[in-house]
Design a protein around this motif. Structure first.
Motif, PDB file in Angstrom:
ATOM      1  N   THR A  65     -41.136 -17.550-115.824  1.00 56.06           N
ATOM      2  CA  THR A  65     -42.364 -17.795-115.080  1.00 56.06           C
ATOM      3  C   THR A  65     -42.293 -17.072-113.751  1.00 56.06           C
ATOM      4  O   THR A  65     -41.216 -16.842-113.209  1.00 56.06           O
ATOM      5  N   ILE A  66     -43.455 -16.708-113.253  1.00 60.60           N
ATOM      6  CA  ILE A  66     -43.549 -16.003-111.982  1.00 60.60           C
ATOM      7  C   ILE A  66     -44.751 -16.525-111.215  1.00 60.60           C
ATOM      8  O   ILE A  66     -45.787 -16.834-111.799  1.00 60.60           O
ATOM      9  N   SER A  67     -44.573 -16.629-109.902  1.00 58.97           N
ATOM     10  CA  SER A  67     -45.686 -16.926-109.009  1.00 58.97           C
ATOM     11  C   SER A  67     -45.723 -15.802-107.977  1.00 58.97           C
ATOM     12  O   SER A  67     -44.703 -15.491-107.347  1.00 58.97           O
ATOM     13  N   VAL A  68     -46.880 -15.180-107.852  1.00 58.82           N
ATOM     14  CA  VAL A  68     -47.019 -14.025-106.964  1.00 58.82           C
ATOM     15  C   VAL A  68     -47.569 -14.484-105.615  1.00 58.82           C
ATOM     16  O   VAL A  68     -48.591 -15.159-105.551  1.00 58.82           O
ATOM     17  N   LYS A  69     -46.847 -14.091-104.552  1.00 57.95           N
ATOM     18  CA  LYS A  69     -47.251 -14.433-103.187  1.00 57.95           C
ATOM     19  C   LYS A  69     -48.116 -13.326-102.607  1.00 57.95           C
ATOM     20  O   LYS A  69     -47.877 -12.149-102.879  1.00 57.95           O
TER      21      LYS A  69
ATOM     22  N   LYS B  41     -41.394 -24.307-109.697  1.00 58.54           N
ATOM     23  CA  LYS B  41     -40.637 -25.532-109.965  1.00 58.54           C
ATOM     24  C   LYS B  41     -41.362 -26.407-110.987  1.00 58.54           C
ATOM     25  O   LYS B  41     -40.734 -26.988-111.877  1.00 58.54           O
ATOM     26  N   ALA B  42     -42.678 -26.495-110.893  1.00 60.52           N
ATOM     27  CA  ALA B  42     -43.452 -27.304-111.845  1.00 60.52           C
ATOM     28  C   ALA B  42     -43.289 -26.772-113.267  1.00 60.52           C
ATOM     29  O   ALA B  42     -43.139 -27.548-114.219  1.00 60.52           O
TER      30      ALA B  42
ATOM     31  N   GLY C 176     -37.260 -18.841-113.405  1.00 63.23           N
ATOM     32  CA  GLY C 176     -38.430 -18.625-112.563  1.00 63.23           C
ATOM     33  C   GLY C 176     -38.159 -17.681-111.415  1.00 63.23           C
ATOM     34  O   GLY C 176     -37.020 -17.533-110.977  1.00 63.23           O
ATOM     35  N   SER C 177     -39.226 -17.054-110.946  1.00 65.84           N
ATOM     36  CA  SER C 177     -39.099 -16.170-109.794  1.00 65.84           C
ATOM     37  C   SER C 177     -40.411 -16.121-109.026  1.00 65.84           C
ATOM     38  O   SER C 177     -41.470 -16.446-109.558  1.00 65.84           O
TER      39      SER C 177
ATOM     40  N   ALA D  34     -45.384 -20.918-103.642  1.00 65.69           N
ATOM     41  CA  ALA D  34     -44.916 -20.210-104.844  1.00 65.69           C
ATOM     42  C   ALA D  34     -43.742 -20.940-105.490  1.00 65.69           C
ATOM     43  O   ALA D  34     -43.696 -21.091-106.721  1.00 65.69           O
ATOM     44  N   ASN D  35     -42.802 -21.397-104.671  1.00 64.83           N
ATOM     45  CA  ASN D  35     -41.655 -22.132-105.211  1.00 64.83           C
ATOM     46  C   ASN D  35     -42.080 -23.434-105.875  1.00 64.83           C
ATOM     47  O   ASN D  35     -41.530 -23.808-106.918  1.00 64.83           O
TER      48      ASN D  35
END
Length: 144
Positions: A35-39, A71-72, A86-87, A66-67
């Motif tokens: 998973t990735i969350s883009v800031k 985490k979710a 995750g990243s 993002a973290n």
């Protein structure tokens, strides 16, 4: 079938559906999940004194958000017994960061949410999902 599935997250309700689908698919196929969350990058302006938020405060908030999103997904995958990594990454264009990670990690599927914009809103605003669909050499599963 699939070995490495990437599911980007922005913390929205529709993305939660994509995450749940990606976890189910990973569990069924014995795949691992990423998973990735883009800031967002700091919105520098020509008049730096007029910034509403100091840069470090902005970066810290973006990192925390993002973290939390990553985490979710990690917790949901863990609860389902699916391996997940995750990243977070800062990028001007999230679709590029998503495709870069998929390539770097050897993913064979991307699962994304469709935000369901139609008509002029879709035309004017655009969609990260449609950009990933347009540019991805990998299969992309779009969840509505």
């Amino acid at each position: 079938m699939y070995q490495r599935i990437l599911v980007p997250t922005d913390g929205s309700e529709i993305t939660a559906k994509a995450v749940a689908s990606a976890i189910s698919l990973a569990k069924l196929s014995g795949a691992s999940l990423l998973t990735i969350s883009v800031k967002e990058p700091f919105p520098y302006s020509a008049i730096s004194e007029m910034q509403p938020v100091p840069p470090q405060e902005f970066y810290d908030a973006q990192e925390r958000i993002a973290n939390d999103r990553v985490k979710a997904v990690l917790e949901a995958a863990s609860a389902a017994g699916v391996a997940c990594e995750g990243s977070t990454v800062e990028a001007l264009h999230p679709w590029e960061a998503i495709l870069d990670l998929a390539k770097d990690k050897g993913c064979d599927l991307i699962v994304m949410a469709s935000h369901g914009r139609r008509g002029m809103a879709a035309l004017l605003i655009g969609s990260e999902t449609s950009r990933v669909l347009t540019h991805s050499p990998l299969p992309v599963l779009v969840i509505k």
